[in-house]
Design a protein around this motif. Structure first.
Motif, mmCIF file in Angstrom:
data_model
loop_
_atom_site.group_PDB
_atom_site.id
_atom_site.type_symbol
_atom_site.label_atom_id
_atom_site.label_comp_id
_atom_site.label_asym_id
_atom_site.label_seq_id
_atom_site.Cartn_x
_atom_site.Cartn_y
_atom_site.Cartn_z
ATOM 1 N N GLY A 141 15.644 4.232 -10.077
ATOM 2 C CA GLY A 141 14.718 4.939 -10.952
ATOM 3 C C GLY A 141 14.348 6.283 -10.371
ATOM 4 N N GLU A 142 13.039 6.524 -10.234
ATOM 5 C CA GLU A 142 12.561 7.812 -9.754
ATOM 6 C C GLU A 142 12.966 8.082 -8.303
ATOM 7 N N LEU A 143 13.363 7.070 -7.546
ATOM 8 C CA LEU A 143 13.803 7.286 -6.172
ATOM 9 C C LEU A 143 15.297 7.567 -6.080
ATOM 10 N N SER A 144 15.995 7.560 -7.217
ATOM 11 C CA SER A 144 17.410 7.895 -7.201
ATOM 12 C C SER A 144 17.561 9.407 -7.127
ATOM 13 N N GLY A 145 18.767 9.858 -6.884
ATOM 14 C CA GLY A 145 19.021 11.289 -6.788
ATOM 15 C C GLY A 145 19.943 11.592 -5.630
ATOM 16 N N GLU A 146 20.651 12.694 -5.749
ATOM 17 C CA GLU A 146 21.623 13.074 -4.730
ATOM 18 C C GLU A 146 21.194 14.309 -3.939
ATOM 19 N N SER A 147 19.998 14.814 -4.176
ATOM 20 C CA SER A 147 19.537 15.970 -3.423
ATOM 21 C C SER A 147 19.288 15.587 -1.968
ATOM 22 N N PRO A 149 16.672 16.258 -0.024
ATOM 23 C CA PRO A 149 15.345 15.673 0.252
ATOM 24 C C PRO A 149 15.262 14.199 -0.089
ATOM 25 N N MET A 150 15.887 13.781 -1.226
ATOM 26 C CA MET A 150 15.795 12.378 -1.594
ATOM 27 C C MET A 150 16.710 11.512 -0.738
ATOM 28 N N ARG A 151 17.837 12.036 -0.319
ATOM 29 C CA ARG A 151 18.681 11.264 0.610
ATOM 30 C C ARG A 151 17.933 11.025 1.915
ATOM 31 N N THR A 152 17.182 12.040 2.361
ATOM 32 C CA THR A 152 16.396 11.904 3.583
ATOM 33 C C THR A 152 15.315 10.853 3.422
ATOM 34 N N VAL A 153 14.640 10.857 2.269
ATOM 35 C CA VAL A 153 13.588 9.869 2.009
ATOM 36 C C VAL A 153 14.167 8.465 2.006
ATOM 37 N N ARG A 154 15.279 8.262 1.289
ATOM 38 C CA ARG A 154 15.870 6.930 1.218
ATOM 39 C C ARG A 154 16.333 6.453 2.594
ATOM 40 N N GLU A 155 16.914 7.342 3.374
ATOM 41 C CA GLU A 155 17.358 6.968 4.718
ATOM 42 C C GLU A 155 16.165 6.567 5.579
ATOM 43 N N SER A 173 0.998 14.501 -6.560
ATOM 44 C CA SER A 173 0.885 13.431 -7.541
ATOM 45 C C SER A 173 2.143 13.389 -8.404
ATOM 46 N N GLY A 174 2.601 12.170 -8.686
ATOM 47 C CA GLY A 174 3.755 12.008 -9.562
ATOM 48 C C GLY A 174 5.091 12.074 -8.878
ATOM 49 N N THR A 175 5.126 12.090 -7.540
ATOM 50 C CA THR A 175 6.408 12.192 -6.831
ATOM 51 C C THR A 175 7.021 10.837 -6.520
ATOM 52 N N GLY A 176 6.330 9.743 -6.833
ATOM 53 C CA GLY A 176 6.907 8.421 -6.633
ATOM 54 C C GLY A 176 6.471 7.723 -5.366
ATOM 55 N N LYS A 177 5.239 7.965 -4.917
ATOM 56 C CA LYS A 177 4.782 7.357 -3.664
ATOM 57 C C LYS A 177 4.669 5.835 -3.789
ATOM 58 N N GLU A 178 4.176 5.342 -4.937
ATOM 59 C CA GLU A 178 4.086 3.887 -5.087
ATOM 60 C C GLU A 178 5.471 3.259 -5.143
ATOM 61 N N LEU A 179 6.421 3.946 -5.778
ATOM 62 C CA LEU A 179 7.791 3.421 -5.808
ATOM 63 C C LEU A 179 8.374 3.335 -4.406
ATOM 64 N N ALA A 180 8.062 4.335 -3.580
ATOM 65 C CA ALA A 180 8.526 4.297 -2.190
ATOM 66 C C ALA A 180 7.889 3.130 -1.451
ATOM 67 N N PRO A 274 -8.674 -14.236 9.698
ATOM 68 C CA PRO A 274 -7.459 -13.516 10.130
ATOM 69 C C PRO A 274 -6.622 -13.083 8.929
ATOM 70 N N ILE A 275 -5.969 -11.939 9.055
ATOM 71 C CA ILE A 275 -5.114 -11.411 7.987
ATOM 72 C C ILE A 275 -3.741 -11.075 8.561
ATOM 73 N N ASP A 276 -2.742 -11.123 7.695
ATOM 74 C CA ASP A 276 -1.369 -10.775 8.079
ATOM 75 C C ASP A 276 -0.776 -9.925 6.966
ATOM 76 N N VAL A 277 -0.979 -8.618 7.040
ATOM 77 C CA VAL A 277 -0.471 -7.709 6.013
ATOM 78 C C VAL A 277 0.155 -6.495 6.681
ATOM 79 N N ARG A 278 1.084 -5.891 5.977
ATOM 80 C CA ARG A 278 1.590 -4.581 6.368
ATOM 81 C C ARG A 278 0.900 -3.558 5.481
ATOM 82 N N LEU A 279 0.223 -2.590 6.085
ATOM 83 C CA LEU A 279 -0.542 -1.617 5.320
ATOM 84 C C LEU A 279 0.287 -0.361 5.090
ATOM 85 N N VAL A 280 0.361 0.043 3.832
ATOM 86 C CA VAL A 280 0.967 1.313 3.444
ATOM 87 C C VAL A 280 -0.097 2.100 2.697
ATOM 88 N N THR A 281 -0.292 3.349 3.077
ATOM 89 C CA THR A 281 -1.272 4.197 2.408
ATOM 90 C C THR A 281 -0.571 5.400 1.798
#
Length: 449
Positions: A141-147, A149-155, A173-180, A274-281
């Motif tokens: 989806g929004e994380l696809s692309g051959e540019s 910058p996006m290859r760097t993000v996916r890697e 805003s709108g760059t796909g942070k939640e998708l990442a 106790p909690i066991d989560v990985r936090l992404v912000t």
């Protein structure tokens, strides 16, 4: 290598011989005296292989092979045939049979053929599962692309997904942070656990604290029942705190303690859990600036910013704009049941020239609107919203009533081709797609110039 075998043969003595021998070799055998009984068995039981005589009563052997292969292409079929029907057996292979054995049946050779067929089937099953896992794990989806910058993000996402450290996603805003964030979760060892997201800017302070850490009954007004909180809901998985820069300063110490101690205390509670989560912000703000201005705790910033991934704005992704636009176009054409096939060349040029302040989210909305409104099989400029068409980014062709000298059609075409090539950084394949011609035609036009 054993499995469940369906044996179809009208010769009772042959069925019993095969059932006894193959059962002794560890297979589960289901006997059937004809094709009709075999069909019923396939409906009632999951089998790994079909072993059938080529000459069955009531049906042509080739037709039966073709029927089985059409209904279950993943199910191997072995044919038992007499020497005199060898050509027919070969024809059955063309109809989808995996292999054949000849009469009189050598039981050891048959066992070897069955083992090869079962091994091949299980290998194909593993390949399909692997392909499905790769497809599931690959950002889309929004994380696809051959540019670049996006290859760097996916890697980077692929490299850090298996590391259980905190990740800070930055970008407009709108760059796909939640998708990442979802891609990080899917690719991690926590991928089978829950993914929970909350927008810190959408809730007032007390409600946000309750959402994150939970509360006990009576902890505050309207707290009529106990609430687990999102840290516990995300136990064993990933918790995304979106717009972390909007978290109230008074709540930040409690978040920092939870991360460092890996324990939380619900509102109104006296014991820690106790909690066991990985936090992404995620944030579109400059958190370092917020730290300098005293709006964000420095110690919390460094705790969250163990690994940082910056999502590039759409305007910096070049040809990805067209790839995403085409993807969204086909998605909405299917959803709205409209026969829209693609972009016209002027639309493609306009999309490439627009700055996209709303990034991928804006592009998605634009394509949904365009597909909904268009009356053509290719989007035209009239299908685009005014903020895009009035930017003047499309190829400039002099007006007929202007003071500019009139141009030949060949010159107008040459200038437009040059414009499109410039917009796509010289990528002739993409330029040809925008222009609506094949690459050979584009090469010829360039040579003619």
């Amino acid at each position: 290598m054993t499995g469940t075998l369906l044996i179809i043969d009208d010769d009772r003595s042959m069925r019993e011989l095969l059932e006894e021998d193959l059962g002794a070799r560890g297979h589960r055998v289901i006997p059937a005296e004809n094709a009709a009984a075999g069909r019923r068995a396939l409906q009632d039981t999951e089998v790994d292989l079909v072993l059938t005589d080529l000459n069955l009563p009531g049906i042509d052997g080739i037709s039966f092979c073709r029927e089985l292969h059409a209904a279950r292409p993943d199910l191997p079929v072995l044919i038992i045939t007499a020497f005199g029907s060898l050509e027919t057996a070969i024809e059955a292979l063309r109809a989808g049979a995996y292999d054949f054995v000849t009469k009189p049946v050598d039981l050891d050779l048959l066992a070897h053929a069955l083992r090869r067929a079962l091994e091949n089937r299980r290998l194909q099953q593993q390949i399909r599962l692997l392909d499905a896992e790769v497809a599931r794990s690959r950002p889309s989806g929004e994380l696809s692309g051959e540019s670049r910058p996006m290859r760097t993000v996916r890697e980077l996402i692929t490299r850090v997904a298996g590391i259980d450290s905190s990740v800070l996603l930055t970008g407009e805003s709108g760059t796909g942070k939640e998708l990442a964030a979802r891609a990080l979760h899917r690719l991690s060892e926590r991928g089978s656990g829950p993914f929970v997201a909350v927008n810190c800017a959408a809730l007032p302070e007390q409600l946000l604290e309750s959402e994150l850490f939970g509360h006990l009954q009576g902890a505050f007004t309207d707290a009529r029942n106990d609430r687990r909180g999102l840290f516990l809901e995300a136990h064993g998985g990933t918790l995304l705190l979106d717009e972390i820069g909007e978290m109230p300063l008074t709540l930040q110490p409690k978040l920092l303690r939870a991360l460092e101690e890996r324990r939380i205390r619900p509102l109104g509670g006296s014991r820690e859990i106790p909690i066991d989560v990985r936090l992404v912000t995620a944030t579109h703000q400059d958190l370092e600036r917020a730290v300098r201005e005293g709006r964000f705790r420095e110690d919390l910033f460094y705790r969250l910013n163990v690994i940082s991934i910056e999502m590039p704005p759409l305007r910096n992704r070049g040809n990805d704009i067209l790839l995403l636009a085409e993807s969204f176009l086909h998605e909405f054409a299917a959803r709205l049941n409209k026969p829209v096939q693609g972009l016209s060349a002027p639309v493609a040029a306009q999309l490439l020239g627009y700055a996209w302040p709303g990034n991928v989210r804006e592009l998605r909305n634009v394509m949904e609107r365009a597909v909904a409104l268009t009356r053509h099989d290719h989007l035209t400029l009239e299908d685009l919203p005014p903020q895009i068409t009035r930017t003047g980014n499309s190829a400039q062709v002099p007006e007929l009533d202007s003071d500019a000298p009139l141009l030949t059609l060949a010159e107008v075409e040459r200038r437009y081709i040059e414009r499109v090539l410039g917009e796509v950084a010289g990528n002739r394949s993409v330029a040809a797609r925008i222009l609506g011609i094949d690459r050979k035609t584009l090469y010829r036009k360039l040579q003619d110039d």
